[in-house]
Scaffold this active site. Structure first.
Site, short mmCIF file in Angstrom:
data_model
loop_
_atom_site.label_atom_id
_atom_site.label_comp_id
_atom_site.label_asym_id
_atom_site.label_seq_id
_atom_site.Cartn_x
_atom_site.Cartn_y
_atom_site.Cartn_z
N HIS A 221 51.61 -85.50 78.89
CA HIS A 221 50.13 -84.71 79.46
C HIS A 221 49.74 -85.59 80.65
CE1 HIS A 221 46.26 -82.92 79.20
NE2 HIS A 221 45.83 -83.43 78.20
N HIS A 260 55.29 -76.07 81.21
CA HIS A 260 53.99 -76.02 80.62
C HIS A 260 54.03 -75.36 79.36
CE1 HIS A 260 49.72 -75.71 80.43
NE2 HIS A 260 49.70 -76.63 81.17
N ASP A 314 50.74 -81.33 87.97
CA ASP A 314 51.04 -82.58 87.99
C ASP A 314 52.10 -83.01 89.11
OD1 ASP A 314 49.39 -83.96 86.36
OD2 ASP A 314 50.56 -83.85 84.71
N1 ACO Z 1 62.35 -80.43 82.52
C1 ACO Z 1 63.41 -80.11 81.90
N2 ACO Z 1 63.52 -79.07 80.91
C2 ACO Z 1 62.56 -78.83 80.25
C3 ACO Z 1 61.21 -79.26 80.72
C4 ACO Z 1 61.25 -80.15 81.98
N3 ACO Z 1 59.99 -80.64 82.39
N4 ACO Z 1 59.90 -78.87 80.07
C5 ACO Z 1 60.70 -77.97 79.09
N5 ACO Z 1 62.07 -78.15 79.29
C6 ACO Z 1 62.84 -77.39 78.50
C7 ACO Z 1 62.95 -78.06 76.97
O1 ACO Z 1 64.11 -78.96 77.08
C8 ACO Z 1 63.29 -76.91 76.31
O2 ACO Z 1 64.68 -76.61 76.07
P1 ACO Z 1 65.46 -76.00 75.11
O3 ACO Z 1 64.94 -74.76 74.57
O4 ACO Z 1 67.05 -75.99 75.50
O5 ACO Z 1 65.50 -77.21 73.95
C9 ACO Z 1 62.59 -75.71 76.74
O6 ACO Z 1 62.27 -76.21 78.05
C10 ACO Z 1 61.08 -75.67 76.11
O7 ACO Z 1 60.47 -76.99 75.89
P2 ACO Z 1 59.20 -77.38 74.97
O8 ACO Z 1 59.22 -78.93 74.85
O9 ACO Z 1 59.47 -76.76 73.75
O10 ACO Z 1 58.22 -76.83 75.87
P3 ACO Z 1 56.76 -77.29 75.57
O11 ACO Z 1 55.90 -76.16 75.56
O12 ACO Z 1 56.43 -78.26 74.37
O13 ACO Z 1 56.57 -78.07 76.72
C11 ACO Z 1 55.70 -79.83 78.16
C12 ACO Z 1 55.47 -78.36 77.42
C13 ACO Z 1 55.52 -81.05 77.14
C14 ACO Z 1 54.50 -79.97 79.19
C15 ACO Z 1 57.19 -79.72 78.75
O14 ACO Z 1 57.20 -78.74 79.74
C16 ACO Z 1 57.24 -81.19 79.53
O15 ACO Z 1 57.92 -82.19 78.82
N6 ACO Z 1 57.23 -81.18 80.60
C17 ACO Z 1 57.35 -82.57 81.63
C18 ACO Z 1 56.07 -83.38 81.44
C19 ACO Z 1 54.83 -82.73 82.24
O16 ACO Z 1 55.01 -82.50 83.30
N7 ACO Z 1 53.80 -82.88 81.77
C20 ACO Z 1 52.34 -82.44 82.35
C21 ACO Z 1 52.05 -80.89 81.61
S1 ACO Z 1 50.67 -80.34 82.63
C22 ACO Z 1 49.43 -81.25 81.80
O17 ACO Z 1 49.33 -81.75 80.84
C23 ACO Z 1 48.37 -81.58 82.92
#
Ligand code: ACO
Length: 377
Positions: A221, A260, A314
């Site tokens: 987050h 996201h 971010d």
């Molecule tokens: N880098 C690489 N792959 C990613 C990323 C990323 N940043 N984010 C998602 N993916 C991929 C996952 O590996 C997954 O792949 P798969 O389907 O092959 O397994 C797919 O995309 C879906 O990912 P989920 O984790 O199911 O998506 P979710 O909706 O839960 O993710 C999250 C949201 C947690 C923000 C995620 O994108 C992430 O971890 N991002 C990096 C951390 C980040 O930047 N957080 C800040 C968010 S904004 C905020 O809170 C202010």
């Protein structure tokens, strides 16, 4: 009663709200119906906070009064300052902030009053104090004395002054103000949801905000911004950027600042911050970090854009703050300096028609059995 199960409550509507509208497919974000781009262009953080707390824009007189009230609540309680000084200064700034907010509650004569009138007053105090506390934590980390607030400065200018000891020029204060506007609310992220779970029990606002801070702290987050700037600094040279990201992707690592739960396209906040990051890089005659970001962005979008993975807020907030001279460890607390407005607005709104949050689990444990006496196990 629905028995549908959604991991992480994905796609579940958990409340009604008139505060923030998001269209994650089209990349639209609006507070109380006003697009974020217009607020970033014309509003101030103080006005945006009023908008969220009252769900309408203030008149000139109301805004003036609100600004004065915010400024009057800036000085830090001596005991809170003493507690902060007594704690290890190198501890996580978010942990320090969480403790400080908790301590602040002990000096509120009516901490348990959750009427909307009381909460609006407490919101003013908490918005002011979050900035003062974060600036104080930033200074204590560097073994510097905290600086008393200057009531003649705007919220953003005063924050930068309390942190750096220098009154910022108008351009720097404005960039920081826009960053605060952009992060002031975002519908139902983990921190806001966590805060409302606590609020729905009719607990006090300090417990509510401590819960929000705890959720915001996590790297999935608000903690991502700090990781992003650390990554950009670690890459260090635009020539290394593409390979660095390719290697991370090959190891199936997540690239911080991308992806996201709601946005499956470019986060509109990131788009605005990218422009400011570029501007600041030009002004600083130091485009290195911005250039690295461009290569990182392109490499990730080329690889994962088809999956709906684009820069989130971010990604560029880190460099914007970096160019303003703010150290990475303070990025998540600064997120809280802004988001406290949204947390308080949601608490006021939710409690006006409260319903205790109490979802259920799908039981996957052993079938009903019997207790086995200890010598028969
Ligand atoms: N880098 C690489 N792959 C990613 C990323 C990323 N940043 N984010 C998602 N993916 C991929 C996952 O590996 C997954 O792949 P798969 O389907 O092959 O397994 C797919 O995309 C879906 O990912 P989920 O984790 O199911 O998506 P979710 O909706 O839960 O993710 C999250 C949201 C947690 C923000 C995620 O994108 C992430 O971890 N991002 C990096 C951390 C980040 O930047 N957080 C800040 C968010 S904004 C905020 O809170 C202010």
């Amino acid at each position: 009663m629905s028995t549908e199960f959604s991991r992480g409550l994905e796609g579940v509507i958990a409340a009604e709200s008139a505060l923030t509208y998001i269209d994650g497919q089209k990349g639209i974000l609006a507070y109380v119906g006003i697009p974020i781009e217009e607020l970033a262009e014309h509003s101030t953080f103080e006005e945006t906070a009023f908008l969220l707390l009252h769900r309408r824009l203030p008149t000139r007189a109301e805004l003036q009064k609100f600004q004065e009230e915010l400024a009057s609540q800036r000085p830090l309680h001596t005991h809170v300052m003493n507690v902060l000084k007594a704690l290890p200064h190198q501890a996580s700034p978010m942990a320090l902030l969480r403790t400080a907010i908790s301590v602040l509650g002990h000096f509120d004569p009516t901490p348990d009053d959750v009427s909307s009138t009381a909460l609006r007053e407490k919101a003013i105090k908490l918005i002011s104090q979050m900035a003062t506390l974060t600036a104080a934590i930033g200074r204590l980390r560097k073994d510097q004395e905290p600086i008393a607030p200057d009531p003649t400065l705007s919220h953003s200018a005063n924050f930068l002054y309390m942190l750096t000891g220098k009154k910022p020029d108008a351009a720097a204060a404005r960039v920081f103000d826009v960053a605060l506007i952009l992060q002031a609310d975002h519908e139902f992220p983990a921190s806001t949801f966590a805060s409302l779970v606590v609020a729905s029990t009719l607990s006090d606002v300090y417990s509510v905000i401590s819960a929000a801070l705890g959720a915001l702290k996590g790297p999935l987050h608000g903690g991502a911004s700090e990781q992003v700037i650390k990554m950009i600094l670690e890459i260090g040279d635009p020539a290394r950027a593409e390979q660095y990201i390719q290697e991370k992707l090959a190891r199936h690592e997540r690239i911080m600042g991308f992806g996201h739960r709601v946005y499956k396209t470019y986060d509109p906040r990131a788009r605005i911050l990218k422009r400011y990051s570029h501007q600041l890089a030009q002004q600083a005659h130091d485009a290195r970090l911005f250039e690295i970001e461009q290569i990182v962005e392109k490499t990730v979008i080329d690889a994962l854009g088809a999956k709906g993975i684009f820069p989130n807020v971010d990604f560029y907030s880190g460099t914007v703050c970096y160019y303003l001279g703010i150290e990475p460890a303070l990025l998540t607390p600064i997120f809280a300096v802004s988001r406290i407005a949204g947390w308080m607005a949601h608490m006021i709104e939710y409690l006006s028609d409260n319903r205790l949050f109490r979802p259920t689990t799908r039981y996957v444990g052993p079938p009903l059995g019997h207790y086995i006496p200890i010598d028969q196990r």
